[in-house]
Design a protein around this motif. Structure first.
Motif, PDB file in Angstrom:
ATOM      1  N   GLY A 269       0.810  -1.221   0.000  1.00 19.98           N
ATOM      2  CA  GLY A 269       0.000   0.000   0.000  1.00 19.98           C
ATOM      3  C   GLY A 269       0.835   1.258   0.000  1.00 19.98           C
ATOM      4  O   GLY A 269       0.356   2.320   0.395  1.00 19.98           O
ATOM      5  N   CYS A 270       2.049   1.183  -0.481  1.00 20.98           N
ATOM      6  CA  CYS A 270       3.015   2.293  -0.406  1.00 20.98           C
ATOM      7  C   CYS A 270       2.457   3.594  -0.973  1.00 20.98           C
ATOM      8  O   CYS A 270       2.537   4.641  -0.338  1.00 20.98           O
ATOM      9  CB  CYS A 270       4.284   1.895  -1.149  1.00 20.98           C
ATOM     10  N   ASP A 271       1.909   3.537  -2.179  1.00 23.31           N
ATOM     11  CA  ASP A 271       1.274   4.692  -2.806  1.00 23.31           C
ATOM     12  C   ASP A 271       2.211   5.901  -2.837  1.00 23.31           C
ATOM     13  O   ASP A 271       1.819   7.021  -2.511  1.00 23.31           O
ATOM     14  CB  ASP A 271      -0.022   5.040  -2.060  1.00 23.31           C
ATOM     15  N   GLY A 272       3.471   5.674  -3.202  1.00 25.83           N
ATOM     16  CA  GLY A 272       4.415   6.776  -3.345  1.00 25.83           C
ATOM     17  C   GLY A 272       4.980   7.315  -2.053  1.00 25.83           C
ATOM     18  O   GLY A 272       5.587   8.392  -2.052  1.00 25.83           O
ATOM     19  N   SER A 273       4.815   6.611  -0.954  1.00 22.57           N
ATOM     20  CA  SER A 273       5.349   7.093   0.325  1.00 22.57           C
ATOM     21  C   SER A 273       6.869   7.166   0.277  1.00 22.57           C
ATOM     22  O   SER A 273       7.524   6.529  -0.561  1.00 22.57           O
ATOM     23  CB  SER A 273       4.911   6.173   1.463  1.00 22.57           C
ATOM     24  N   ALA A 274       7.453   7.942   1.199  1.00 24.61           N
ATOM     25  CA  ALA A 274       8.906   8.142   1.199  1.00 24.61           C
ATOM     26  C   ALA A 274       9.361   8.567   2.582  1.00 24.61           C
ATOM     27  O   ALA A 274       8.569   9.003   3.422  1.00 24.61           O
ATOM     28  CB  ALA A 274       9.297   9.200   0.172  1.00 24.61           C
TER      29      ALA A 274
END
Length: 652
Positions: free
Chosen positions: A283-288
C-alpha cells in the motif's frame, strides 16, 4: 551616503540604533570613505603638484573590488585628506578615458578633499606613450577554512540519516558521496567530539532510482537479538522490477528502499552491514522517508511513519525480519515532515523539573513537521498517540526550535542505545542537523565532498512550563565544555552602553572558533543588541557586524505563562546572508535572574543559544567586516548589565 538601518529591526529603534552602513561604490558623490581619523599631509614634490583624479568606481584601472586588498574602497575605509591648492590640482577624471589610469601608480592611495566625501587618487607622473602593464588584481579570496569543531557534511546533500549509541560508541551516518553514486557515510566517536570516519555503510547503484537518500536508524529486536537497524529509501543499489514509485525508488508499487543490519553486533566499530532489499511496503502509494521504528506499547507491533501526499502515513511490520511493512493509516498525521521522519518519544524534561511541572507531559511523541521554514527544517509538533488505537488524539502547533532557515534534514538520537558492555545507554535526545549554508561553494565534486558542515550536537529537552502545551528547548551538549581553552576575555557586571557598542570579546582577524557566554541582568523595559564578527567601529560608515542578535523585554503578565516574570523577544539581523524565520518570544521565570546568551562560532558558522535554549539561531557567519582588523563581540542597549567570558575552542 547610504541610509542608516536600525539593526534592532524596529524592536526598539526609538531607544537605540545600530548602524549598518556600506561603502556604495561606484556612486561618484556618495562615498562614505571620508572623515575617518584623516591625516593631513603635504604633497608638494620637486616634480610638481599632484594631479587629483576623481574616482567614480572602486574597480577602475584594474583595481580589485570593494573591500579586497588593493581596492580604492578598502574596508575599513582609509583616506588621506587634502585641499585643492598649489600642491594639488584637478586632473582628468578616471572615468573619462584610459589615459589617466596610466599616470596612477598601482600602489596609489585614495584621497578625500577636506570637508567632503568624494574619492580621488593622485599622480605627478607624465602619461607614458603606451600603456604600462595592468595593475595586478587582488589574489582570489582564500578557500574558507574547514570547520574546526563541527563535523563535515556533504556539500551536495548532507542529510543526517542516523545517530545512535552502541556499546558505548556513537555512530553518525549521513548522505556522503556525490551523485551519480551516492552512499551512506559512517563515522564513530566515544565522546561526541572526536570522530573517526569508517568505510561507507551503504553504496548506491548508478541509476537515479538506485540512490541512497533519506532514512533513519532504530534499535530493534530481530530474531531475538537486540541490534541497530538502518532503513534507507531511494533504492540504494537494490531496485525492484517495475517503474511504479515507492520510497524514492521504483518497482511494482509496493517495494522501495533497503534495510541494513550489522553483520556482527559485537564489533565495536560496526564496520560491516548486510543490506536487504528492496523493502516491501504494501500500500506504499508513493510514500517516502521512513522514520525510526517505534514498538507500540499496547499491541507490541513495530510501527513507523513515512511521508504520504501532504501528510504522514502509519505502517506496521508484517515480518519479524522487519523487511516487510503494510500501510495501516494513510492519514496518520495531517502534515508531512522532512526526509527521515524524526518521529520520536517525548524527550526528557529540562533539568530539575518533575514530570508534572507546568502543563505536565501530555505528549507521548514529537514529530518534525514542515512549516514556513521549509522542508526538513527543525520545526516540531507535540503529539499524543493513543496506543490502543494507534491514532493521534492531540497535536500541537508546529514550532521552530531553531530560527535558522539553513538548518535542515537532521536526526534525533535513537532510543534504546547501549553503553559499554551493553549497559544502559545515554538517556538524552541528541539533535544534529545539516547546515546547508556552510558549504564552501555550490559546486560539489569529489575533491570538495566534505566542504559542508553539520550543526553542533544539541541536548533537546521538554519544558512543560512554556506556553499552554509545554515546548522543546535545546542547548549544546555538555561535552563541548571540554574543548574550551583558557579564558580570552571577561567582564563583570559591566553596564551595557546606550550611546554606542562596546566590545566584550576580542578575537584575531577573520574567522575564529570561540565560545562566549553573556549573562545579562535585565528587567522590564531593558533592550540589548549583541553584535558578532564586528570590526572596531560598527556604527561608522562602511563598518559593521556579521550578525546582530537583539533582545527586548516586557512584563510577563500580558502572556499565557503565569509564572513568567519577564517576556523576552529575540530578533536576529543577519548580514552574512542567513534568513531568520522570524522573532521568538520566551519567558524568564521568577527564579531566573539573568538572560543567558551563548555564542559559539566556527570558521564558517555561528550558533546562538539564548534564554536556556528557548531562543536558538544557527547560520553561516561572514567575517568580512573584520577580515583585516580584530573581530569583536559587542553589546549595546539600555537598562542592563553584562557579565561575560570567552574561550577559544580546540580543533577536533
Amino acid at each position: 551616503r547610504s541610509p542608516m538601518k536600525a539593526a534592532m529591526a524596529g524592536q526598539f529603534a526609538a531607544v537605540m540604533l545600530v548602524a549598518t552602513w556600506e561603502v556604495r561604490c561606484p556612486l561618484a558623490a556618495a562615498h562614505t570613505i571620508g572623515s575617518f581619523n584623516q591625516i593631513t599631509h603635504s604633497h608638494s614634490t620637486s616634480s610638481g603638484p599632484l594631479r587629483m583624479h576623481h574616482i567614480s568606481s572602486c574597480a577602475q584601472c584594474g583595481r580589485p573590488p570593494k573591500g579586497t586588498p588593493g581596492s580604492w574602497c578598502p574596508l575599513p575605509p582609509k583616506c588621506i585628506e587634502f585641499e585643492f591648492d598649489a600642491d594639488h590640482v584637478l586632473g582628468d577624471p578616471l572615468g573619462t578615458s584610459t589615459a589617466p589610469c596610466r599616470s596612477v601608480p598601482c600602489d596609489a592611495q585614495p584621497y578625500c578633499p577636506k570637508g567632503t566625501l568624494n574619492l580621488y587618487t593622485a599622480s605627478n607622473v607624465s602619461i607614458p606613450p603606451s600603456p604600462p602593464s595592468p595593475c595586478p588584481t587582488a589574489p582570489p579570496p582564500p578557500t574558507p577554512a574547514p570547520p574546526l569543531w563541527h563535523l563535515p557534511a556533504r556539500c551536495e546533500e548532507g542529510d543526517v540519516n542516523a545517530l545512535f549509541q552502541w556499546n558505548g560508541s556513537w555512530h553518525l551516518m549521513q548522505q556522503w558521496h556525490a551523485r551519480p553514486a551516492t552512499s551512506i557515510g559512517h563515522t564513530i566517536s566515544s565522546d561526541l567530539l572526536h570522530f573517526t570516519r569508517l568505510p561507507d555503510v551503504l553504496t548506491s547503484g548508478s541509476s537515479s532510482d538506485e540512490q541512497c537518500f533519506d532514512g533513519s536508524a532504530s534499535i530493534v529486536v530481530r530474531s531475538g537479538m537486540r541490534t541497530p537497524m538502518l532503513m534507507i529509501d531511494g533504492g540504494c543499489g537494490m531496485k525492484g522490477p517495475g517503474s511504479i514509485g515507492c520510497m524514492e525508488s521504483s518497482g511494482n508499487g509496493s517495494t522501495g528502499g533497503v534495510t541494513a543490519f550489522p553483520t556482527d553486533v559485537t564489533d565495536l566499530t560496526l564496520s560491516n552491514w548486510a543490506k536487504n532489499g528492496p523493502t516491501i511496503f504494501e500500500g506504499c502509494d508513493g510514500s517516502a522517508g521512513p522514520s525510526p521504528v517505534i514498538v507500540n506499547p499496547v499491541t507490541g507491533q513495530p510501527q513507523l511513519i513515512a511521508i504520504h501526499g501532504h501528510g504522514e502515513a502509519l505502517f506496521e511490520a508484517t515480518s519479524p525480519s522487519l523487511t516487510a511493512w503494510k500501510m495501516t493509516d494513510p492519514a496518520f498525521l495531517p502534515a508531512r515532515g522532512g526526509g527521515g521522519g524524526l518521529w520520536h518519544p517525548l524527550p526528557p524534561n529540562v533539568n530539575g523539573l518533575s514530570a508534572d511541572a507546568g502543563s505536565g507531559r501530555w505528549p507521548t511523541h514529537i514529530m518534525q513537521l514542515d512549516a514556513s521554514n521549509g522542508d526538513g527544517a527543525p520545526t516540531f509538533a507535540l503529539v499524543k498517540v493513543d496506543a490502543a488505537t494507534s491514532k493521534v488524539v492531540n497535536l500541537s502547533a508546529t514550532v521552530a526550535v531553531d530560527l535558522g532557515t539553513s538548518v535542515r534534514y537532521g536526526q534525533l538520537s535513537s532510543t534504546g542505545g547501549t553503553g559499554v558492555g551493553g549497559s544502559l545507554g545515554d538517556p538524552r535526545t541528541i539533535h544534529v542537523s545539516w547546515l546547508t549554508s556552510a558549504a564552501e561553494s555550490s559546486e560539489c565534486v569529489p575533491a570538495t565532498i566534505d566542504s559542508g558542515a553539520l550543526t553542533a550536537f544539541r541536548d533537546l529537552r521538554f519544558d512543560p512550563r512554556l506556553g499552554t502545551d509545554g515546548a522543546l528547548v535545546e542547548l549544546p551538549i555538555a561535552e563541548y565544555f571540554a574543548l574550551r581553552g583558557k579564558i580570552i576575555n571577561s567582564t563583570t557586571a559591566m553596564p551595557v552602553p546606550e550611546t554606542g557598542p562596546t566590545a566584550v570579546a576580542t578575537f584575531a582577524p577573520g574567522p575564529s572558533a570561540a565560545d562566549t557566554e553573556l549573562n545579562f541582568s535585565v528587567s522590564v523595559g531593558s533592550a540589548v543588541s549583541v553584535g558578532v564578527a564586528c570590526d572596531g567601529a560598527p556604527l561608522l560608515p562602511g563598518h559593521g557586524c556579521g550578525l546582530y542578535v537583539n533582545f527586548t523585554t516586557e512584563s510577563g503578565g500580558s502572556r499565557t505563562d503565569p509564572n513568567a516574570l519577564t517576556m523576552v523577544t529575540m530578533t536576529v539581523v543577519d548580514r552574512s546572508g542567513g534568513r531568520p524565520s522570524g522573532p521568538v518570544t520566551f519567558p524568564l521565570f521568577a527564579d531566573e535572574s539573568t538572560l543567558p546568551v551563548r555564542i559559539m562560532t566556527d570558521t564558517r558558522s555561528v550558533e546562538v543559544f539564548a534564554g536556556y535554549g528557548r531562543g536558538v539561531y544557527t547560520s553561516k557567519l561572514s567575517s568580512n567586516f573584520c577580515a583585516s582588523t580584530n573581530c569583536l563581540i559587542t553589546v549595546m542597549g539600555k537598562a542592563a548589565t553584562v557579565t561575560s567570558s570567552s574561550w577559544g575552542l580546540e580543533s577536533l
